[in-house]
Motif scaffolding. Sequence first.
Motif, PDB file in Angstrom:
ATOM      1  N   GLU A 563       0.980  -1.249   0.100  1.00 17.58           N
ATOM      2  CA  GLU A 563      -0.006   0.062   0.025  1.00 17.58           C
ATOM      3  C   GLU A 563       0.896   1.312  -0.034  1.00 17.58           C
ATOM      4  N   ARG A 564       2.076   1.037   0.512  1.00 19.93           N
ATOM      5  CA  ARG A 564       3.038   2.156   0.413  1.00 19.93           C
ATOM      6  C   ARG A 564       4.065   1.985  -0.452  1.00 19.93           C
ATOM      7  N   GLU A 587       0.630   6.408  -0.207  1.00 23.12           N
ATOM      8  CA  GLU A 587       0.143   5.305   0.193  1.00 23.12           C
ATOM      9  C   GLU A 587      -1.185   5.306  -0.571  1.00 23.12           C
ATOM     10  N   ILE A 588      -1.780   3.946  -0.852  1.00 20.03           N
ATOM     11  CA  ILE A 588      -2.786   3.799  -1.542  1.00 20.03           C
ATOM     12  C   ILE A 588      -3.862   3.005  -0.757  1.00 20.03           C
ATOM     13  N   GLU A 589      -4.949   3.758  -0.739  1.00 21.22           N
ATOM     14  CA  GLU A 589      -6.271   2.951   0.062  1.00 21.22           C
ATOM     15  C   GLU A 589      -7.101   3.079  -1.009  1.00 21.22           C
ATOM     16  N   ARG A 590      -8.128   3.794  -1.232  1.00 19.37           N
ATOM     17  CA  ARG A 590      -9.187   3.865  -2.328  1.00 19.37           C
ATOM     18  C   ARG A 590      -8.631   4.710  -3.237  1.00 19.37           C
ATOM     19  N   GLU A 591      -7.573   5.756  -2.592  1.00 20.33           N
ATOM     20  CA  GLU A 591      -7.086   6.702  -3.595  1.00 20.33           C
ATOM     21  C   GLU A 591      -5.416   6.653  -3.448  1.00 20.33           C
ATOM     22  N   ARG A 593      -2.730   8.719  -1.993  1.00 16.43           N
ATOM     23  CA  ARG A 593      -2.405   9.871  -0.996  1.00 16.43           C
ATOM     24  C   ARG A 593      -0.973  10.199  -1.203  1.00 16.43           C
ATOM     25  N   LYS A 595       1.842  10.997   1.079  1.00 17.27           N
ATOM     26  CA  LYS A 595       2.403  11.229   2.464  1.00 17.27           C
ATOM     27  C   LYS A 595       3.126  12.669   2.759  1.00 17.27           C
ATOM     28  N   PRO A 704      -8.277   7.173  -8.763  1.00 21.64           N
ATOM     29  CA  PRO A 704      -8.457   5.805  -8.238  1.00 21.64           C
ATOM     30  C   PRO A 704      -9.001   5.004  -9.462  1.00 21.64           C
TER      31      PRO A 704
END
Lengths: 711, 155
Positions: A563-564, A587-591, A593, A595, A704
Motif C-alpha cells: 500500500e505504500r 499510500e494507496i487505499e481507495r485513492e 495519497r 504522504k 482511483p
Amino acid sequence: MSSALATAPLPASLADNPRLSQWLRFVRGGTVSITPGKVELGQGIVTALAQIAAEELDVAFERIRMVPAAAPASPNEGVTSGSLSIQDSGSALRLVCAQARALLLERAAQRLGVPMAELDVDDGNIGHASGAKTDYWTLVQADERLLEREATGAAAPKSPDRYRIVGTSVPRLDIPRKAAARAGFIHDLEWPGMLYGRVVRPPRHGAVLLSCSQAKTAAIPGVAAVVRDGSFLGVVAEREEEAIRAATALAAGCVWEGGTRLPEPGEIGAFLVRQASKTTVLSEKSDPSVGKGRTVLEATYTKPFLSHGSIGPSCAAARFEGAGSLRVWTHSQGVYNLRRDLALALGLPAESVSVQHAEGAGCYGHNGADDVALDAALLARAVPGRHVKLQWMRADEFGWAPYGPAMRVQLRAALDAGGRIVDWQHEFWSSGHSSRPGRGARPTLIAANYLAKPFALLPAIDLPMPAGGAGRNSIPLYDFPNQRVVNHYIEAMPLRTSALRSLGAYANVFALESFMDELAGAADADPVEFRLRHLSDPRGRAVIEAAARMSGWRDRGRIGSGERGMGIAFAKYKNLGAYCAVVAEVEIEREVRVKRLWIAVDVGLVVNPDGVVNQIEGGAIQAASWTLKEELKFTAEGIACQGWEDYPIFRFSEVPAVDVQIVNRPDQKSVGAGEAPLGPTAAAIANGVNAALGVRVRDLPLTPERVAGAI
Amino acid sequence: MADVIAIRVNGAEHKVGAHADTPLLYILRNDLGLKGTRFGCGNGECGACYVIIEGRAVASCDTPLWSVAGKDILTIEGLGSEGGLHPLQQAFIDEQAAQCGYCASGIMMSAAALLANNPAPTDAEIRAALDKNLCRCGTHNRIVRAVQRAAVKQA
C-alpha cells in the motif's frame, strides 16, 4: 573581476533599458525607489529584488521602496515568466546599483577631497577616517542628473562572501498587508464614480451573436450601459451585484450560432496523434561504436488540459480619458505586451495607452489577466471618463482563460547487457504553449476575436529551444550515446492553450522520469543508483543524492509495501535552470495519497532561502494536485467546467508534508525556483505508486479509476 | 427597488440600501469598504469570502443580505488591523504563510472560528477545519503551522 565584467555583455533587461534612472531613484528623506519591470505574482520576487538592490547599494533593506511596474514608466522587461526574474531583473539591478554606488563614491571623493578608496559606506552614509562625511541623498540632490546616464556594467558588484542581505530570509514585503486585510489587490481598487462591468460569453468559442435583449437589459435600474461590439457583449452598472444580475438577464436573451466543436471526450493521446502536426527533430545523437542494446522498452504517457485555477478570478479596471487616451490597471505578467495588444485591438496608438500593474491572485502562467483588461477597456469605452472595474465570474475563468495544453509523450529505449541505456527516443505531441499578447501583428486577447471587426486568434506558438515550450525538458540530461527527440507541434487546436507553470516540462519530466524507473526495473537496478549511473552533471548528482539522503531512501523498506511506496525523480528545469530532485512517499487505499515529499534543490546563489523554500513547496503541492486530481473536462459542445465541483484541486487534508533542502551554490548564478519541482513531483508520485503496487499508470491524473484499471 | 437593511459588522451598526437578496460579500466590499473579504467563486465552494456569523465561518458570496439582518458579522478587518494584529494575523506573518495571499482572509476566518471552539487543535483538526478553503499556491502547510502558532499564543 571588474575587468571581466566590463567586457561581459549587459543582461538583456539592462541592454534594453540602459538608463540608470529607469531603475532607481534616491528620494529626499532617505529612501530609494526601485522600479523593476518584473511584477509580483505571489512568488515574492519584489522582496528578493529589494534585497539585491539594498545589498549592492549598501543601504538598509528598510530604505528600499519597490514601485510596481507600469507602461510606459518602468523599464520594459517583457513578461514576468519562466522563473527568469532573478536572472533578468536581479542581474540588471545588481549592475545598476553597483554602478550607482561607484558613481556616488566618486562624487563623494571629489566633494570631500579624499581618495575614493578610503571611503566607507554604511547605510548610504559615506565617511572617511578624517571625519569627513556625506550621504547618497545629499550627493544626488547636488546633481539631479547623476543617474541620467547609461549602464556600463563596469562597476564590480559585491563578492557574495560580503553579502549581508542577499542570502538571508528577509520576510516578504507584502505579507503584513495581506495578513491585515489591506492587501491592495487589483480587485480592491476603487475610484469615485466607478462602475462595475461583467461580460456575457458565448456558449462555445467562435459562436456568433445573432441577437440579444440589449434594450431590455439597458432599462434595468442601475444599468449604465449594455455594450455590444459584434459578438462581444457586456454590461456596466452602478453596483457590482447589479452588473452580475444584468449580465445573467442579458445572457438569457441571447441567440448564438455556430462555434468551434471540441474533440470528443475520451482518449486524449489518440486525439493528439490524429491532429495535423509539424514535425521537427530537437536532438539527435548517435554513437555507432555503441551496440543496439538487448532489451527494448516502449511506453506512452499523457497529460490532460489543465486550468490555472487561481482562487481570485481575473480582474482589470479601465478608464477612457480625454482625446482617446486609455488607462488600464492590470495583474498581467507583462504591462508592455498588454499595452501593445490593447492598442491593436482598440485601434489606438500605443502611446495613448498606459498600463499600471496591481497585484492579482496567484499567477501560474498566462491566465485571463490580459483578456479581462481588454474586456474592461471595451466596456469603459462606452462610459468615457468613468472607471470600470470588471472581475470575471468563476465560470468565465474556467471557460475562457487559456489552458495548459494536453500532451502525449512516447518513449522508447534500449538497455545493454550491463544495464546501461544505449538508445533513447522521445517523441511528443502538443499544441503551442504560448499565446501571450504583445508578440504578434494581431492581438491575442480573447475579446478581440469577437469584435464587429474581429481579429482572428493566432495559434499558440511553439516556443524555441533550448528553453522550449512543449519541448521543455524533452532532451534528457542523462548521458545517452544515442538519442533522438522529436517534436510534433499541433498548430490548430480547438481549445485555446498557453503557458502554464513549467510548460512542457511537466509532461516531459513525468514521462522521462517515469520511464527511467521502468528501465531501472528492467535492469533490476535501484532507481537512484540507475539515475546516477547515467548522469555525469555533478550538480544533478548532488540533488539526487541529497533527496535520497533526506528521505532515508536506502532504508525505504521501512514503510512497508503493498500500500505504500517511495519514488524518486529529477530534472534540471529547462536544462538551463534549477536542479531539483523529489522523493515522494505515497499510500494507496481507495485513492493515491501523497504522504510526504522530500525535495533537494540547487538554484545557484540563493537570494532569499525562505522565498526559495516557499516557491518549491508551493510548486510541489500544486504539481501533486495536478497529478492526482486535475483534468479539464469538456464535451464536443463545450467546456464542462463551471466551478470547483467540476475541477477539484487539493484540499488541506490531502496536502503532503514537504521537506525542502537547498543545496547552496554561492559561486553559481542565481536561477529561478518556482517551476523546478513540477515535473519531478509528478514522476516521483507515479514512481511511488509503482513501488507500492507494482503497477504503472501512464495517464495523468492518477485517479482511483486509472490506478484500479492498471492493477 | 432597493431596501434599507440594518446590519452589524465588526460591532458597528450600518444601514445599507440594496436589494434584500444582494450577497453580503458586495455589501461588505463595496458599501462598507471592507476589502479583505474576497470574491472567489460565488457559490460557496472556495472560502475566499468567509466571514464569521454568530460563531460560524460562512460564505458571504451566497449569503443574502436579508438573512443577516440583526446578526453579528465579523470580517477579517474586525479580527485585527495593522495597529493591533490578531494572533492569527501575526502568526501568518511569522510563518510567512502566504504566496499570493488572496485566500488568506477567508482561511483566517475559518481558523478563528475553529480556535474559538477548540483552542488547541491537532494538525488533523486544523486541516479538517480548513478543508472548505482552497489555496492554489500550495501554502497549506505554512498556514497550518501559523494556526498552530496562534493557538499556542492564545492559550
